[in-house]
Design a protein around this motif. Structure first.
Motif, mmCIF file in Angstrom:
data_model
loop_
_atom_site.group_PDB
_atom_site.id
_atom_site.type_symbol
_atom_site.label_atom_id
_atom_site.label_comp_id
_atom_site.label_asym_id
_atom_site.label_seq_id
_atom_site.Cartn_x
_atom_site.Cartn_y
_atom_site.Cartn_z
ATOM 1 N N GLU A 114 -85.487 33.118 -17.160
ATOM 2 C CA GLU A 114 -85.222 33.628 -18.505
ATOM 3 C C GLU A 114 -86.577 33.937 -19.125
ATOM 4 O O GLU A 114 -87.370 33.038 -19.377
ATOM 5 N N SER A 115 -86.848 35.216 -19.355
ATOM 6 C CA SER A 115 -88.200 35.629 -19.733
ATOM 7 C C SER A 115 -88.199 36.540 -20.946
ATOM 8 O O SER A 115 -87.344 37.428 -21.082
ATOM 9 N N CYS A 116 -89.197 36.341 -21.814
ATOM 10 C CA CYS A 116 -89.402 37.243 -22.945
ATOM 11 C C CYS A 116 -89.763 38.649 -22.480
ATOM 12 O O CYS A 116 -89.659 39.607 -23.257
ATOM 13 N N CYS A 149 -96.693 30.486 -21.764
ATOM 14 C CA CYS A 149 -95.790 29.423 -22.224
ATOM 15 C C CYS A 149 -94.576 29.431 -21.298
ATOM 16 O O CYS A 149 -93.791 30.395 -21.313
ATOM 17 N N SER A 152 -87.879 28.993 -17.808
ATOM 18 C CA SER A 152 -87.925 29.666 -19.102
ATOM 19 C C SER A 152 -89.349 30.108 -19.398
ATOM 20 O O SER A 152 -90.275 29.298 -19.415
ATOM 21 N N HIS A 153 -89.522 31.402 -19.653
ATOM 22 C CA HIS A 153 -90.822 31.987 -20.002
ATOM 23 C C HIS A 153 -90.699 32.546 -21.407
ATOM 24 O O HIS A 153 -89.952 33.497 -21.632
ATOM 25 N N THR A 154 -91.438 31.952 -22.373
ATOM 26 C CA THR A 154 -91.247 32.304 -23.776
ATOM 27 C C THR A 154 -92.384 33.104 -24.394
ATOM 28 O O THR A 154 -92.197 33.717 -25.441
ATOM 29 N N TYR A 209 -93.412 24.309 -28.984
ATOM 30 C CA TYR A 209 -93.762 24.426 -27.567
ATOM 31 C C TYR A 209 -94.155 23.069 -27.000
ATOM 32 O O TYR A 209 -94.874 22.297 -27.642
#
Length: 312
Positions: free
Chosen positions: A50-52, A132, A142-144, A257
């Motif tokens: 799940e990436s921004c 992050c 998860s990549h935020t 974070y």
């Protein structure tokens, strides 16, 4: 002559290894993952990110239990925490052929030296990840925010290696550049890692937004950062003071974070005290720079870990 790679082994398939290895695999690179706790899940169901910058799934992943099963590759990327480095003498040799290169994406100082002692300094490159990212569960990352990597040579090596890695990473959607001075880049990364990872533990296991919500802690962050910059510049590295405010301001939008060291702390794991705090302090003082704030931080972290371990 430019250097090229056709096969990659990811060593340490946590958040960093799964994300960057996943991006390379998604782009068509031949990526082989050394997996332990995630092996069954990823072998059966693949990798989900799940990436921004855009979610992606890899239904089929080249997953392996041992380095012997992977065999020799052109590029080894070491992504695990430095606390696992005692296993490097067993893990690296089966992955090497005569021209294999080894890139470490680990935090702190001393990791290139550890790898060079096993494979030779001419094979080694270092990389810094400005990202992050968290592993939420087996096979799910998860990549935020962020995602850039800076790659540099540890010692004199084959011309074009860092630039070729940067080129291939960029082709896979990973912002990447080649550093002209790896040591300077490592200290620039420490400007964030030393205070934010450290204080997230020293304050009892808190997120970065909580640290910045307290003016006294923000002042402490700045004081630590000034010591890191002074230590770097005492070694002739030319690190700009402007990195201090840049790092603080880029952290504000991250929200709650969880730094990687904070996660290790609250989950009861060993912390990377050596490469991120002890070795920078040693090098600072060797260069004649007093670092009382860094020493106080390390002492506070050790106290928190001792309290945690006494409760377990």
């Amino acid at each position: 002559m430019a250097w090229n790679f056709k096969s990659v082994a990811i060593i340490g398939s946590g958040a960093i290894g799964l994300y960057y290895g996943g991006r390379l695999a998604q782009a068509g690179e031949n990526v082989k993952f050394l997996l332990r706790s995630d092996y069954d899940e990823i072998s059966a169901n693949g990798l989900k990110v799940e990436s921004c910058d855009g979610d992606f799934d890899l239904p089929k992943v080249q997953a392996f239990h041992t380095p012997e099963e992977i065999g020799p590759v052109d590029l080894v990327i070491v992504c695990w925490k430095a606390t696992a480095n005692a296993s490097l003498p067993d893990v690296l040799p089966p992955l090497l052929h005569c021209a294999t290169e080894v890139l470490t994406l680990q935090n702190g100082l001393g990791n290139c030296e550890s790898i060079a002692g096993i494979v030779g300094p001419e094979r080694v490159l270092g990389g810094l990840c400005f990202v992050c990212i968290n592993r939420l569960s087996p096979g799910l990352v998860s990549h935020t925010a962020g995602g850039k990597i800076v790659v540099g040579e540890y010692a004199e090596g084959a011309e074009g290696r860092a630039a070729e890695i940067a080129h291939r990473f960029k082709a896979a959607g990973i912002p990447c550049s080649a550093a002209d001075n790896l040591q300077r880049a490592q200290w620039e990364k420490l400007i964030w890692n030393v205070p934010f990872n450290g204080l997230s533990v020293a304050e009892g296991g808190v997120t970065t937004d909580i640290l910045l919500a307290d003016p006294a802690i923000e002042d402490r962050i700045r004081a630590i950062m000034h010591e890191v910059v002074a230590a770097a510049n005492a070694q002739g590295l030319g690190v700009e003071e402007s990195w201090i405010e840049w790092n603080i301001e880029r952290t504000r939008p991250m929200g709650p974070y969880r730094p990687s060291t904070m996660i290790d702390f609250v989950e009861g794991r060993e912390l990377e005290l050596g490469p991120i705090w002890e070795e920078p302090i040693r090098r600072a003082e060797e260069a004649g720079v007093a670092v009382p704030e860094m020493r106080r931080l390390l002492s506070d972290m050790r106290h928190r870990v001792a309290e945690r371990d006494a409760r377990q």
